[in-house]
Design a protein around this motif. Sequence first.
Motif, PDB file in Angstrom:
ATOM      1  N   MET A  86      16.892  58.298  31.163  1.00  0.00           N
ATOM      2  CA  MET A  86      17.726  59.415  31.457  1.00  0.00           C
ATOM      3  C   MET A  86      17.975  60.277  30.266  1.00  0.00           C
ATOM      4  O   MET A  86      18.000  59.832  29.226  1.00  0.00           O
ATOM      5  CB  MET A  86      18.898  58.882  32.206  1.00  0.00           C
ATOM      6  N   LEU A  87      18.138  61.494  30.630  1.00  0.00           N
ATOM      7  CA  LEU A  87      18.488  62.479  29.546  1.00  0.00           C
ATOM      8  C   LEU A  87      19.901  63.145  29.693  1.00  0.00           C
ATOM      9  O   LEU A  87      20.348  63.508  30.838  1.00  0.00           O
ATOM     10  CB  LEU A  87      17.353  63.628  29.672  1.00  0.00           C
ATOM     11  N   TYR A  88      20.440  63.252  28.484  1.00  0.00           N
ATOM     12  CA  TYR A  88      21.795  64.216  28.810  1.00  0.00           C
ATOM     13  C   TYR A  88      21.758  65.203  27.513  1.00  0.00           C
ATOM     14  O   TYR A  88      21.412  64.888  26.558  1.00  0.00           O
ATOM     15  CB  TYR A  88      22.930  62.785  28.407  1.00  0.00           C
ATOM     16  N   LEU A  89      22.518  66.206  27.662  1.00  0.00           N
ATOM     17  CA  LEU A  89      22.808  67.140  26.708  1.00  0.00           C
ATOM     18  C   LEU A  89      24.074  67.329  26.519  1.00  0.00           C
ATOM     19  O   LEU A  89      24.946  67.221  27.359  1.00  0.00           O
ATOM     20  CB  LEU A  89      22.283  68.603  27.272  1.00  0.00           C
ATOM     21  N   SER A  90      24.422  67.365  25.276  1.00  0.00           N
ATOM     22  CA  SER A  90      25.819  67.396  24.537  1.00  0.00           C
ATOM     23  C   SER A  90      26.334  68.681  25.101  1.00  0.00           C
ATOM     24  O   SER A  90      25.774  69.542  25.379  1.00  0.00           O
ATOM     25  CB  SER A  90      25.638  67.385  23.270  1.00  0.00           C
ATOM     26  N   TYR A  91      27.839  68.977  24.985  1.00  0.00           N
ATOM     27  CA  TYR A  91      28.516  70.149  25.591  1.00  0.00           C
ATOM     28  C   TYR A  91      28.237  71.117  24.789  1.00  0.00           C
ATOM     29  O   TYR A  91      28.362  72.508  25.256  1.00  0.00           O
ATOM     30  CB  TYR A  91      30.013  69.748  25.571  1.00  0.00           C
TER      31      TYR A  91
ATOM     32  N   TRP B 202      22.312  68.713  21.107  1.00  0.00           N
ATOM     33  CA  TRP B 202      21.765  67.391  20.938  1.00  0.00           C
ATOM     34  C   TRP B 202      21.288  67.037  22.260  1.00  0.00           C
ATOM     35  O   TRP B 202      21.828  67.086  23.538  1.00  0.00           O
ATOM     36  CB  TRP B 202      22.859  66.443  20.650  1.00  0.00           C
ATOM     37  N   LEU B 203      20.373  66.355  22.194  1.00  0.00           N
ATOM     38  CA  LEU B 203      19.467  65.746  23.558  1.00  0.00           C
ATOM     39  C   LEU B 203      19.365  64.213  23.450  1.00  0.00           C
ATOM     40  O   LEU B 203      18.771  63.811  22.516  1.00  0.00           O
ATOM     41  CB  LEU B 203      18.197  66.388  23.906  1.00  0.00           C
ATOM     42  N   ALA B 204      20.264  63.482  24.345  1.00  0.00           N
ATOM     43  CA  ALA B 204      20.275  62.203  24.219  1.00  0.00           C
ATOM     44  C   ALA B 204      19.439  61.718  25.245  1.00  0.00           C
ATOM     45  O   ALA B 204      19.350  62.025  26.410  1.00  0.00           O
ATOM     46  CB  ALA B 204      21.837  61.596  24.516  1.00  0.00           C
TER      47      ALA B 204
END
Length: 743
Positions: free
Chosen positions: A534-539, A543-545
């Motif tokens: 899965m991918l998540y973007l910081s607020y 940053w891409l996690a």
Amino acid sequence: MDGKVGSVATNIPFKVVAFSDQKFQPFIHIYNFPSLTKKAKLRGNAHLDYTLLEFNYSGIYLASFSEIPEHEVTLWDWKKNVILCRRSQPGLSVGQMTFNPKNWRQLCLSNTNYISVWNIERFNKDHYFKPKSVNLPTEDGTFIKEHVGLFSQGLKDPSYGPILPFSAVAGLVGTEAETFKPKDHFRPLLHPVVHCWNSTNELYVCCEEGHILLINGESLLDGILYSINIKENKYTIKDHINLQTSVKNIVFSPDYTQILLQTENGSVFSYIFDEKPKLETILDASGGKIQAIDFVTFGNEYCMSITVLGEFYIWMTEDGYLISRLCLYTEVSGMACCPSAFSVAVGTTAGYVLFLDISNIKSPRVVHKILLTRSSIQHVHFDQHGAFLIVGTSDKHIFLLSSKASEAFKIIGFTVVSGTILQITTVYNWETNMIQVMVLAESSENKKSKIEMFTLTDKVDERGKLKNELFARTLYEIDHPLSSAVLDFSCEKIFGFCSHVPYICIYGIPHKDSKNIVLKPEIKIPSKHYGTGMLYLSYHGQWLASIAKDGILTIRDSSNMEPFARIQCHSFQGNGIQSMIFSLDGQSILVNGQEDGALVCLKWKETKEFSQKKKILKEGIKILSRTIQYMMEENEKVPEISQLKQKEFSLDVEEMQKLFDEGEEEIKKETQMENLAKKYLCHLLKEECWHSMNVKGRSLKSFHSLLEVKNFPMKTRSPEELRELETVLQLRKTENTGYKVWF
């Protein structure tokens, strides 16, 4: 040792190997591996041979089975060379023996005719085996009911009374009557071949007939605590308590009027000895695995989690201290905290959305409940501004709700997407106050991914459906499956995590007037993960996690996709990471495991000084490395007589040091002059833009948005300007006086 080797067992985490002699009155030898240092030599009751040996998962305990003539199962604490318990069962033949990896107090024994789970019970320092046989089904998958009692059929004929069992009809008495079955009542059962445990205390059993059985190991646990009166060598059971799970620890109170019980899953009970014994629950830890996590709004001091069975917790992120707990008594599928208020939305598998008030973190409470659909709610998501709640369901519907408690979280409308919803992301444009929504969906026909994008609106038709023509809906297709996709904050590209290949792809979003609806990857980067992720973007969008089943969290710079942080948070054996979340300020990260039930809170501890210079140096080194690599490739293509030697492509360390020494003094002088020039420029700027101002420039900024209010700085007026201003004001007074006289 002398003779041949019999049975062998290994334990990888503890790095030990055990094997037995194949001789009369054999020993069990335990060695370290690979150093082969002798750790223990065990002697049991076996006369001929040990047919099976097995370590538990942690390597502390060893189980052995000797067949003829003892037919005995033995449990060892091999470090202390002590037999904890043993049990002989004549006629028992075992083909496979395994420990439950999650609970060493369960041991599974099987052969081709039966399978049983041996629970290990404890009384003070004494241990006991208590086997429980598993009822195997027949070849057609049905179970044979075993009737008990005098009239074993349990049936009555209205005319003739109870129906007698077959043994009574046959005139049998004694043992034969208890075991008698007519010939036509015998049906062949399945024959187990091999079994294994999974991480949720369940057994998979493969059978000779091609069936695979799933057995719940927890259903075979007794969890019974016995109260025993002991007098000399005799004891009687006075009372017993059934806790439905195995007891791990028992502690008496100083006055011996009550006891504390700790179960295997972490629950704590209090049992009070009285005329009417009473069992009280102190801590119930039976909530199940963690389903969703989030930070409490306006900071990163507290975080929250919720389990599948609806156990809601608020934790202190600093030390993991439990602040409060609330049981929702429903099966939960998702959770999200509103960025603009102390409210939490919880989605359930029954189609409800529950709203919790966490303004008092020590006492969370349910304040509202809405039934959206009869299908399961899969996704719960707030936009960054906290104005809307977006809910995705298993039947491909997306509902839009107000996030305001003053509006009773009213339902604004709904829309239908073209496939199964995998992920929902939003981007709030602070300049236009528009919210862009992106939905990643999976096509049920060809397993290809679809991406639907639209702008939120509150305009609906008479059925409450959002009007497509009012929220600019666009559909894109990707010719390969994605497990995750997020939209960058500029709404110009999409980051996607591929399902079948270990790549993270970047897709450019075409212009609105473009007819190309099939997105092709512009950049492909190895994900360096194992399994789907899965991918998540910081607020702040920088940053891409990425997370995956390997349990590794990787954080990249979203502008160039270069990884700058990578950490192992959870184990691959527990299927890695389930989800993660950034705090609003990006200084904390919360990660939960797929099956280990653990929460991990990460905080940044590195200095940001010289970070920009480090970034520039890294980019320069990469460019230089690529240039040298290109030169080496070109060097190999030219004739051998024209080729340079390999060492000529390496840096000359001595020459580099010489140049460094020569240029060090010159660099110092240049640096001093640059600093002096900067100081002079700073002085001029201060005089021009600050000291000369009569009204200093100031602004008021918000913490979680880009809103800003500024005043108007003004310089001190010169005498010439003041005289001119006075003249203009005097002229204006004269004009006003003339108007008054005229009227």
